[in-house]
Each structure stands twice: as C-alpha cells, then as structure tokens.
Design a protein around this motif. Structure first.
Motif, PDB file in Angstrom:
ATOM      1  N   UNK A   9       0.830  -1.202   0.000  1.00  0.00           N
ATOM      2  CA  UNK A   9       0.000   0.000   0.000  1.00  0.00           C
ATOM      3  C   UNK A   9       0.862   1.248   0.000  1.00  0.00           C
ATOM      4  N   UNK A  10       0.298   2.329  -0.493  1.00  0.00           N
ATOM      5  CA  UNK A  10       0.887   3.650  -0.308  1.00  0.00           C
ATOM      6  C   UNK A  10       0.192   4.255   0.908  1.00  0.00           C
ATOM      7  N   UNK A  11       0.951   4.869   1.798  1.00  0.00           N
ATOM      8  CA  UNK A  11       0.365   5.452   3.006  1.00  0.00           C
ATOM      9  C   UNK A  11       0.816   6.897   3.146  1.00  0.00           C
ATOM     10  N   UNK A  12      -0.086   7.723   3.656  1.00  0.00           N
ATOM     11  CA  UNK A  12       0.257   9.118   3.924  1.00  0.00           C
ATOM     12  C   UNK A  12      -0.450   9.572   5.192  1.00  0.00           C
ATOM     13  N   UNK A  13       0.239  10.385   5.960  1.00  0.00           N
ATOM     14  CA  UNK A  13      -0.407  10.961   7.132  1.00  0.00           C
ATOM     15  C   UNK A  13      -1.211  12.169   6.680  1.00  0.00           C
ATOM     16  N   UNK A  14      -2.384  12.308   7.243  1.00  0.00           N
ATOM     17  CA  UNK A  14      -3.269  13.433   6.954  1.00  0.00           C
ATOM     18  C   UNK A  14      -3.754  13.974   8.288  1.00  0.00           C
ATOM     19  N   UNK A  15      -4.082  15.251   8.336  1.00  0.00           N
ATOM     20  CA  UNK A  15      -4.654  15.767   9.580  1.00  0.00           C
ATOM     21  C   UNK A  15      -5.917  14.984   9.942  1.00  0.00           C
ATOM     22  N   UNK A  16      -5.999  14.554  11.182  1.00  0.00           N
ATOM     23  CA  UNK A  16      -7.130  13.736  11.612  1.00  0.00           C
ATOM     24  C   UNK A  16      -7.285  13.843  13.117  1.00  0.00           C
ATOM     25  N   UNK A  17      -8.501  13.647  13.589  1.00  0.00           N
ATOM     26  CA  UNK A  17      -8.737  13.590  15.025  1.00  0.00           C
ATOM     27  C   UNK A  17      -8.401  12.216  15.592  1.00  0.00           C
ATOM     28  N   UNK A  18      -7.952  11.297  14.751  1.00  0.00           N
ATOM     29  CA  UNK A  18      -7.691   9.920  15.162  1.00  0.00           C
ATOM     30  C   UNK A  18      -6.203   9.601  15.050  1.00  0.00           C
ATOM     31  N   UNK A  19      -5.430   9.864  16.087  1.00  0.00           N
ATOM     32  CA  UNK A  19      -4.009   9.505  16.064  1.00  0.00           C
ATOM     33  C   UNK A  19      -3.837   7.997  15.866  1.00  0.00           C
ATOM     34  N   UNK A  20      -2.797   7.636  15.136  1.00  0.00           N
ATOM     35  CA  UNK A  20      -2.520   6.218  14.916  1.00  0.00           C
ATOM     36  C   UNK A  20      -3.147   5.660  13.651  1.00  0.00           C
ATOM     37  N   UNK A  21      -3.895   6.487  12.933  1.00  0.00           N
ATOM     38  CA  UNK A  21      -4.521   6.053  11.689  1.00  0.00           C
ATOM     39  C   UNK A  21      -3.882   6.812  10.527  1.00  0.00           C
ATOM     40  N   UNK A  22      -3.704   6.131   9.392  1.00  0.00           N
ATOM     41  CA  UNK A  22      -3.125   6.746   8.195  1.00  0.00           C
ATOM     42  C   UNK A  22      -4.032   6.482   6.990  1.00  0.00           C
ATOM     43  N   UNK A  23      -3.920   7.352   6.020  1.00  0.00           N
ATOM     44  CA  UNK A  23      -4.676   7.216   4.763  1.00  0.00           C
ATOM     45  C   UNK A  23      -3.868   6.316   3.843  1.00  0.00           C
ATOM     46  N   UNK A  24      -4.461   5.215   3.392  1.00  0.00           N
ATOM     47  CA  UNK A  24      -3.761   4.279   2.513  1.00  0.00           C
ATOM     48  C   UNK A  24      -4.471   4.168   1.172  1.00  0.00           C
ATOM     49  N   UNK A  25      -3.686   3.800   0.166  1.00  0.00           N
ATOM     50  CA  UNK A  25      -4.219   3.571  -1.168  1.00  0.00           C
ATOM     51  C   UNK A  25      -3.692   2.235  -1.659  1.00  0.00           C
ATOM     52  N   UNK A  26      -4.612   1.409  -2.159  1.00  0.00           N
ATOM     53  CA  UNK A  26      -4.243   0.091  -2.677  1.00  0.00           C
ATOM     54  C   UNK A  26      -3.708   0.202  -4.098  1.00  0.00           C
ATOM     55  N   UNK A  27      -3.202  -0.906  -4.620  1.00  0.00           N
ATOM     56  CA  UNK A  27      -2.718  -0.930  -6.006  1.00  0.00           C
ATOM     57  C   UNK A  27      -3.855  -0.706  -6.994  1.00  0.00           C
ATOM     58  N   UNK A  28      -5.108  -0.941  -6.560  1.00  0.00           N
ATOM     59  CA  UNK A  28      -6.288  -0.694  -7.403  1.00  0.00           C
ATOM     60  C   UNK A  28      -6.824   0.726  -7.236  1.00  0.00           C
TER      61      UNK A  28
END
Length: 97
Positions: A9-28
């Motif tokens: 997966x590709x992962x990126x941190x984004x501003x969020x109220x939920x620490x410990x979670x990241x935005x991911x994108x699959x190969x699809x």
C-alpha cells in the motif's frame, strides 16, 4: 476497502482527530483509513501485516454491540444482527451485567 495480509500500500499521514490512523491507497487505487499498527514499511511503500476491512458501523444509542477488539480509539464490534465494523470508543458505554 478490504486489505489482505501482505498487500502493498501507499500510506500518507493526513490531519485527523484519530491519532494512529493513516490514509492508505491500494494498487487498485482504492483509498481509506487504516491503523498504522497494521502496516510495516517496505521500501517506499507499506505492507499490511494482517487482514483489514474499513467498515464503519452506524449505531444508535440503544444498540447493543459486542466489542471484539480495540485499536487506537476505535472498536471492532459485532452488532446483534449484521456484519461487524468499526465504532469510535468515545460513543460506546460499557453495560454492567
């Protein structure tokens, strides 16, 4: 979004109220939130260390749920009927039985 153990997966941190979670994108090119704890770095990408589904439950105040496990301020819950999904811990109240 359904992720299988071993998916890259590709992962990126984004501003969020939920620490410990990241935005991911699959190969699809499917994207969603995932706990960082479920990922291991793999070069410039990330590899899923376990299966994961990003189902978020809609719940009502009178709903009874079984909490199966928790992760970074969220709970994976089984409702009385239907499929399991994520619910923020902040909206749950433990019943005294």
């Amino acid at each position: 979004m359904i992720i299988s153990k071993g998916d890259v997966l590709q992962a990126e941190t984004r501003p969020s109220e939920w620490p410990g979670w990241v935005w991911v994108t699959t190969s699809n090119q499917v994207s969603g939130w995932m706990p960082l704890a479920y990922l291991d770095p793999d070069g410039a990408a990330w590899r899923a260390v376990c299966d994961y589904r990003d189902v978020e439950l809609s719940v009502q105040p009178a709903d009874t749920l079984e909490v199966l496990y928790t992760q970074d301020q969220w709970a994976w819950c089984q409702p009385a009927q239907g499929e399991p999904g994520w619910v923020p811990l902040a909206v749950l109240e433990r019943l005294n039985t």
